[in-house]
Design an enzyme around this catalytic site. Structure first.
Site, PDB file in Angstrom:
ATOM      1  N   LYS A 152      41.777  90.130 -40.504  1.00 12.79           N
ATOM      2  CA  LYS A 152      42.715  88.857 -41.627  1.00 12.79           C
ATOM      3  C   LYS A 152      43.432  88.025 -40.367  1.00 12.79           C
ATOM      4  CE  LYS A 152      47.180  90.323 -43.777  1.00 12.79           C
ATOM      5  NZ  LYS A 152      47.571  91.205 -45.356  1.00 12.79           N
ATOM      6  N   GLU A 175      38.940  95.486 -31.666  1.00 11.96           N
ATOM      7  CA  GLU A 175      37.226  95.589 -32.216  1.00 11.96           C
ATOM      8  C   GLU A 175      36.714  94.139 -32.400  1.00 11.96           C
ATOM      9  OE1 GLU A 175      40.253  97.300 -33.053  1.00 11.96           O
ATOM     10  OE2 GLU A 175      40.233  99.436 -32.943  1.00 11.96           O
ATOM     11  N   GLY A 235      44.589  94.269 -45.708  1.00 10.08           N
ATOM     12  CA  GLY A 235      43.603  94.115 -45.928  1.00 10.08           C
ATOM     13  C   GLY A 235      42.723  94.909 -46.564  1.00 10.08           C
ATOM     14  N   ARG A 236      42.980  96.613 -47.047  1.00 14.98           N
ATOM     15  CA  ARG A 236      42.333  97.254 -47.709  1.00 14.98           C
ATOM     16  C   ARG A 236      42.302  96.964 -48.932  1.00 14.98           C
ATOM     17  NH1 ARG A 236      47.310  99.151 -45.847  1.00 14.98           N
ATOM     18  NH2 ARG A 236      49.252  99.243 -46.719  1.00 14.98           N
ATOM     19  N   GLU A 257      45.487 105.076 -45.882  1.00 13.20           N
ATOM     20  CA  GLU A 257      46.369 103.807 -45.134  1.00 13.20           C
ATOM     21  C   GLU A 257      47.556 103.600 -46.119  1.00 13.20           C
ATOM     22  OE1 GLU A 257      45.454 100.071 -43.581  1.00 13.20           O
ATOM     23  OE2 GLU A 257      45.097 101.209 -42.133  1.00 13.20           O
ATOM     24  N   HIS A 308      25.120 120.831 -52.029  1.00 10.98           N
ATOM     25  CA  HIS A 308      23.961 121.258 -51.581  1.00 10.98           C
ATOM     26  C   HIS A 308      25.012 121.254 -49.600  1.00 10.98           C
ATOM     27  CE1 HIS A 308      20.520 121.792 -54.173  1.00 10.98           C
ATOM     28  NE2 HIS A 308      20.784 120.536 -55.149  1.00 10.98           N
ATOM     29  N   LYS A 329      46.446 101.751 -31.229  1.00 17.08           N
ATOM     30  CA  LYS A 329      46.378 100.001 -31.109  1.00 17.08           C
ATOM     31  C   LYS A 329      47.480  99.563 -29.044  1.00 17.08           C
ATOM     32  CE  LYS A 329      45.371  98.199 -35.243  1.00 17.08           C
ATOM     33  NZ  LYS A 329      46.821  96.828 -35.874  1.00 17.08           N
TER      34      LYS A 329
HETATM   35  O1  LIG Z   1      41.239  92.504 -40.592  1.00 16.86           O
HETATM   36  P1  LIG Z   1      42.175  92.576 -39.329  1.00 16.86           P
HETATM   37  O2  LIG Z   1      42.831  92.041 -39.018  1.00 16.86           O
HETATM   38  O3  LIG Z   1      41.269  92.432 -38.469  1.00 16.86           O
HETATM   39  O4  LIG Z   1      42.467  93.894 -39.478  1.00 16.86           O
HETATM   40  C1  LIG Z   1      41.646  95.778 -39.326  1.00 16.86           C
HETATM   41  C2  LIG Z   1      41.941  96.204 -39.972  1.00 16.86           C
HETATM   42  O5  LIG Z   1      43.434  97.029 -38.965  1.00 16.86           O
HETATM   43  C3  LIG Z   1      44.916  97.488 -39.073  1.00 16.86           C
HETATM   44  O6  LIG Z   1      45.053  98.105 -37.560  1.00 16.86           O
HETATM   45  C4  LIG Z   1      44.407  97.966 -40.518  1.00 16.86           C
HETATM   46  O7  LIG Z   1      44.662  99.317 -39.875  1.00 16.86           O
HETATM   47  C5  LIG Z   1      44.143  97.358 -41.928  1.00 16.86           C
HETATM   48  O8  LIG Z   1      44.662  97.645 -42.728  1.00 16.86           O
HETATM   49  C6  LIG Z   1      43.576  96.444 -41.520  1.00 16.86           C
HETATM   50  O9  LIG Z   1      42.054  96.093 -42.425  1.00 16.86           O
END
Ligand SMILES: O=P(O)(O)OC[C@H]1O[C@H](O)[C@H](O)[C@@H](O)[C@@H]1O
Length: 575
Positions: A217, A223, A289-290, A375, A406, A539
């Protein structure tokens, strides 16, 4: 536009009444069912294709009445209307929250708000459908072979690079819809910055037939951008080593143009990476994002399952959105399930919530829900910045049945903790296998294996609800000394969700159901379920620590003593 002060639900009469009921609460599902032959039908509800049985939960008419009052008092329905109309209910980021707009049908018939509604100067439906059309055209091109790699070969593997909402949704839906994957295209998903992830996910791939989708986003996630660079490096190295391209700048940028596309709200950053903005699919800051799997973030899955299945997937979401908008609170499944979770969390002090899909294809659903619920609702202040006055957030966890049986069901059945559990199943499996030989005992020759699977689903919720008394254990001839260990108290609450089949629509319905459960809980707790400031500090500190890990003495010296000695040990082990 921002929201006003939330109602403090803990100061309402309904809250006080629920607290009084919870004081000394002693559920007796055996007695409740015996006293009320209509209990199952009374508490079984329908939302689109989902049949939801709440009768084995801790509901009574009195409790339900108070919970519904709580929903009224906190304005769940009106806040939902505000959300879908584009009010900035994400207060801390001053944003609209419009994931429901991602699945509004194109024809616009009967939509509320009406087709073409404008938020912050933008025609939301036009923007959504322009992007969807672009994603569909791209998917068709890749599927038909019109889009090829740099050497003219058709694409066979899509590698989605993303994390959090840019990974968990796509991977979960891809796994859920595996039977719908066509056109000889497989997907892989890279998320972790652990270099083993991209190493394993690119292992064995032919670079000439591999396409990377960089899904972020913000296009600023460490990462994802690191993995995208590693993927680009892998592509360049592999193509030059095989002689497919020369190492020239032109060849390298052509390779990126044919093997990389992006999904982001930050198209300038996409271009800076070297991806042609023509090959980028946008979305908007009003999609969290979620909550984004049904935006262009799902592009990898659209390519794999095709636009028609994706349309059906979106229609499933919309059916539940409409249920949420129109069903009276007393029949509104996401609201009822959200209220029930509040009852368990805030009054009966449940510390976690199990989600147990009896559908192997939903094996990533609990992981997906962990982000969605934790989140969204892991907050300590309300949306006006005041401290919350009760517990918030639920800890979701789970594994598919029967694997969980199990492993950890022991604790649910006989442990000391209250763990409400959602059991999810379908009637018609993708692969209706029969056991031709049987086992010579209970499993008859020709046994439908899905029936056997479902017998476990029914048996578990039954065992959890009704248990086994000491007298029943004794009646089996059990030695008195082990009777206590073999007693099941029962009265472990469950919700059963049953759908006809795991179609694209049903997958969309399940996601939307849980989105609106999270919304209901967040509204009652008075929190902003749409920001996620809690992930930021880690972060920031990772960036601050990176030079120290790289051996910078000053950066190392500035760390706290624990972190410093851990890094020193790490560096020593690295040799
Ligand atoms: O899609 P991006 O901007 O790379 O974000 C990826 C993810 O990282 C963030 O730190 C949030 O915790 C998430 O809500 C998000 O989906």
């Amino acid at each position: 536009m921002t929201e006003s002060t939330p109602v403090d639900s803990t100061s309402t009469a309904a809250w006080a009444n629920l607290a009084a009921i919870a004081d000394g609460f002693s559920p007796d599902l055996r007695a409740w069912f015996a006293a009320d032959p209509s209990r199952a039908s009374r508490y079984t509800f329908q939302a689109a294709d989902l049949t939801v049985d709440l009768s084995k939960s801790f509901l009574t008419e009195e409790i339900l009445g108070e919970l519904l009052q709580l929903a009224e008092d906190t304005g769940v329905a009106s806040r939902y209307e505000a959300m879908i109309a584009g009010e900035h209910i994400n207060v801390t980021e001053d944003r609209a929250v419009l994931h429901t707009a991602l699945r509004r049908p194109k024809d616009g018939a009967g939509l509320v708000p009406p087709k073409g509604f404008v938020v912050d100067g933008e025609d939301i439906d036009a923007a959504v459908h322009a992007t969807l059309d672009k994603v569909y055209a791209f998917a068709d091109d890749v599927r038909s072979g019109a889009w090829t790699g740099v050497t003219g070969k058709r694409i066979e593997t899509i590698v989605n690079i993303g994390i959090g909402g840019s990974d968990l949704g796509p991977v979960m839906v891809y796994e859920a819809l595996k039977p719908y994957v066509q056109a000889g295209i497989q997907c892989r998903f890279v998320s972790n910055i652990d270099p083993s992830d991209i190493f394993e996910k690119t292992a064995g791939l032919d670079p000439e037939t591999t396409l990377f989708i960089v899904a972020s986003k913000t296009f600023g996630t460490l990462e994802t951008l690191t993995n995208a660079r590693l993927a680009r490096q892998w592509l360049w190295n592999a193509l030059t080593e095989s002689g497919a391209i020369s190492g020239s700048e032109d060849d390298r940028s052509n390779a990126v143009a044919k093997h990389f596309v992006a999904v982001s709200t930050a198209l300038d950053k996409v271009a800076a990476f070297g991806i042609d903005p023509q090959n980028a699919f946008g979305f908007w800051d009003w999609v969290g994002g979620r909550y984004s799997v049904d935006s262009a973030i799902g592009t990898a899955v659209v390519v794999a399952v095709g636009p028609d299945n994706w349309r059906e997937f979106l229609a499933g979401f919309h059916a539940i959105d409409e249920h949420m908008r129109t069903a009276p609170l007393a029949e509104n499944v996401p609201v009822l399930m959200g209220l029930l979770n509040v009852w368990y969390t805030n009054f009966l002090k449940a510390q976690s919530h199990a989600v147990l899909p009896y559908v192997q294809y939903l094996h990533r659903f609990p992981a997906y829900l962990q982000q969605l619920t934790m989140e969204s609702n892991g907050k300590s202040v309300t949306w006006d910045g005041s401290p919350v006055t009760t517990d918030t957030g639920e800890i979701f966890w789970g594994e598919p049945g029967t694997n969980g049986q199990h492993a950890f069901y022991q604790l649910i059945h006989q442990g000391t903790r209250l763990i409400p559990a959602d059991f999810i199943a379908i009637a018609n499996p993708a692969h209706p296998l029969k056991d031709e030989t049987g086992d010579g005992n209970a499993v008859k020759p020709g046994q439908d294996v899905h029936d056997l699977f479902m017998a476990n689903f029914f048996a578990q919720t039954k065992a959890l609800a009704f248990g086994k008394t000491a007298d029943e254990v004794r009646a089996e001839g059990t030695a008195e000394s082990v009777v206590p260990a073999r007693v099941f108290t029962g009265n472990k609450p469950t919700t059963s969700i049953l759908a006809p089949a795991l179609t694209p629509s049903v997958v969309g319905q399940l996601i939307a159901l849980y989105e609106h459960i999270v919304f209901t809980e967040g509204t009652i707790w008075g929190i902003d379920s749409f920001d996620q400031w809690g992930v930021e500090l880690g972060k920031q500190l990772a960036l601050q620590v990176t030079p120290a890990v790289g051996g910078d003495a000053a950066a190392l010296g500035s760390q706290d003593s624990s972190t410093k000695s851990l890094i020193e040990k790490y560096l020593e082990l690295r040799g």
